[in-house]
Design a protein around this motif. Sequence first.
Motif, PDB file in Angstrom:
ATOM      1  N   ARG A  38       0.821  -1.211   0.000  1.00 52.85           N
ATOM      2  CA  ARG A  38       0.000   0.000   0.000  1.00 52.85           C
ATOM      3  C   ARG A  38       0.858   1.266   0.000  1.00 52.85           C
ATOM      4  N   ASP A  39       2.110   1.137   0.460  1.00 49.67           N
ATOM      5  CA  ASP A  39       3.007   2.292   0.507  1.00 49.67           C
ATOM      6  C   ASP A  39       4.329   1.921  -0.160  1.00 49.67           C
ATOM      7  N   PRO A  40       4.350   1.824  -1.491  1.00 50.05           N
ATOM      8  CA  PRO A  40       5.577   1.394  -2.188  1.00 50.05           C
ATOM      9  C   PRO A  40       6.720   2.379  -2.086  1.00 50.05           C
ATOM     10  N   PHE A  41       6.463   3.574  -1.572  1.00 49.22           N
ATOM     11  CA  PHE A  41       7.541   4.552  -1.425  1.00 49.22           C
ATOM     12  C   PHE A  41       8.632   4.022  -0.504  1.00 49.22           C
ATOM     13  N   SER A  42       8.234   3.237   0.503  1.00 49.20           N
ATOM     14  CA  SER A  42       9.225   2.686   1.424  1.00 49.20           C
ATOM     15  C   SER A  42      10.183   1.748   0.700  1.00 49.20           C
ATOM     16  N   LEU A  43       9.683   1.012  -0.294  1.00 55.16           N
ATOM     17  CA  LEU A  43      10.552   0.138  -1.084  1.00 55.16           C
ATOM     18  C   LEU A  43      11.532   0.961  -1.908  1.00 55.16           C
ATOM     19  N   LEU A  44      11.032   2.025  -2.520  1.00 54.16           N
ATOM     20  CA  LEU A  44      11.902   2.880  -3.323  1.00 54.16           C
ATOM     21  C   LEU A  44      12.964   3.547  -2.457  1.00 54.16           C
ATOM     22  N   PHE A  45      12.568   3.988  -1.266  1.00 51.59           N
ATOM     23  CA  PHE A  45      13.520   4.624  -0.358  1.00 51.59           C
ATOM     24  C   PHE A  45      14.580   3.620   0.084  1.00 51.59           C
ATOM     25  N   GLY A  46      14.182   2.360   0.295  1.00 53.84           N
ATOM     26  CA  GLY A  46      15.138   1.349   0.716  1.00 53.84           C
ATOM     27  C   GLY A  46      16.177   1.033  -0.342  1.00 53.84           C
ATOM     28  N   MET A  47      15.868   1.317  -1.601  1.00 55.71           N
ATOM     29  CA  MET A  47      16.818   1.053  -2.671  1.00 55.71           C
ATOM     30  C   MET A  47      17.876   2.149  -2.792  1.00 55.71           C
ATOM     31  N   ILE A  48      17.645   3.279  -2.140  1.00 55.76           N
ATOM     32  CA  ILE A  48      18.596   4.385  -2.250  1.00 55.76           C
ATOM     33  C   ILE A  48      19.901   4.054  -1.534  1.00 55.76           C
ATOM     34  N   GLN A  49      19.807   3.457  -0.335  1.00 53.39           N
ATOM     35  CA  GLN A  49      21.010   3.212   0.470  1.00 53.39           C
ATOM     36  C   GLN A  49      22.053   2.354  -0.253  1.00 53.39           C
ATOM     37  N   PRO A  50      21.689   1.180  -0.804  1.00 48.24           N
ATOM     38  CA  PRO A  50      22.728   0.408  -1.497  1.00 48.24           C
ATOM     39  C   PRO A  50      23.319   1.118  -2.696  1.00 48.24           C
ATOM     40  N   LEU A  51      22.511   1.899  -3.403  1.00 47.91           N
ATOM     41  CA  LEU A  51      23.034   2.631  -4.559  1.00 47.91           C
ATOM     42  C   LEU A  51      23.990   3.732  -4.120  1.00 47.91           C
ATOM     43  N   VAL A  52      23.708   4.359  -2.978  1.00 48.61           N
ATOM     44  CA  VAL A  52      24.614   5.390  -2.460  1.00 48.61           C
ATOM     45  C   VAL A  52      25.955   4.778  -2.078  1.00 48.61           C
ATOM     46  N   PHE A  53      25.925   3.623  -1.411  1.00 48.56           N
ATOM     47  CA  PHE A  53      27.173   2.958  -1.046  1.00 48.56           C
ATOM     48  C   PHE A  53      27.976   2.575  -2.287  1.00 48.56           C
ATOM     49  N   LEU A  54      27.283   2.081  -3.312  1.00 49.41           N
ATOM     50  CA  LEU A  54      27.977   1.707  -4.545  1.00 49.41           C
ATOM     51  C   LEU A  54      28.584   2.925  -5.231  1.00 49.41           C
ATOM     52  N   ALA A  55      27.853   4.032  -5.220  1.00 47.41           N
ATOM     53  CA  ALA A  55      28.304   5.221  -5.927  1.00 47.41           C
ATOM     54  C   ALA A  55      29.438   5.940  -5.203  1.00 47.41           C
ATOM     55  N   LEU A  56      29.426   5.928  -3.861  1.00 52.39           N
ATOM     56  CA  LEU A  56      30.398   6.709  -3.097  1.00 52.39           C
ATOM     57  C   LEU A  56      31.516   5.867  -2.493  1.00 52.39           C
ATOM     58  N   PHE A  57      31.184   4.682  -2.013  1.00 54.22           N
ATOM     59  CA  PHE A  57      32.193   3.861  -1.356  1.00 54.22           C
ATOM     60  C   PHE A  57      32.963   3.008  -2.361  1.00 54.22           C
ATOM     61  N   GLY A  58      32.251   2.534  -3.401  1.00 53.17           N
ATOM     62  CA  GLY A  58      32.896   1.698  -4.395  1.00 53.17           C
ATOM     63  C   GLY A  58      34.085   2.353  -5.071  1.00 53.17           C
TER      64      GLY A  58
END
Length: 270
Positions: A38-58
């Motif tokens: 019912r609130d898919p925004f939480s799923l989209l928000f959860g995908m931000i963290q791994p992408l941030v780690f890949l973009a900045l830490f990788g």
Amino acid sequence: MTTLTLSATTTQTSTQPSRNLLRDIRIVMLRELKPVLRDPFSLLFGMIQPLVFLALFGPLLSGSMGGTFGDGVWQWFVPSILVMTTLFGTSTTGANLLFEFQTGAHERMLVTPLSRSSLLIGRALKEMVPLFGQAVVVIAVMTPFAFDLHLGGALIGLALLAVFGVGLGSFSYALAIAVRKQDWMFWVVQQTFLFPLMILSGMLLPLETGPGWMRVAAKFNPLSYVVDAERTLFSGDVLSSAVLWGWVAAIVTAAIGLTVGIRTMLRSAD
């Protein structure tokens, strides 16, 4: 005829509990998924963290330690990100249970005929649904950047994470039940254990160049075996001993977590 009838009855009786458990797990899992859908925004928000780690830490890993990764930094780091996502997602599931204590929903679940183990397994498996979505997004984003996808190993790796996640989720629920009268303690304990487990697993940085005591401590950390297994599986080697030890760590964690979680849940109902 009587012997055949008794044999059929015995077989049906022995398979009934497993069917009921699977049915209960499905019911609990679907119940927990409804608010997420019912609130898919939480799923989209959860995908931000791994992408941030890949973009900045990788890129930091690639620039400073690129020569230490035999198969490339992304082949080493992408499985770590998926393990980290599982760790964060399942270790915080107890927070949802704390909310159910406040609303009385947990007590209502306890009086249903659902098995106690299904309440834990179904809730923990619900956390794996966003993980699968995040894994698809991460792999799709990283494939153009020299990340080689080995589909068979990746699917086995996700199954391993699901088993490990059931154990972590069960521990999280047990912690939530234990501190339900002081819910702030949940985050204190969770954070206290979370980051040492991450660092001592070699998830973000290789431990080979670290001090000897850290390498020794890592041998007693089940998460380190899961991380090694995921990297091996995502490289396409499904028969390595590292994969075997990863499954051992995941199964033992799930078994102990379910045992602790079910006992804690039963005591809370007394």
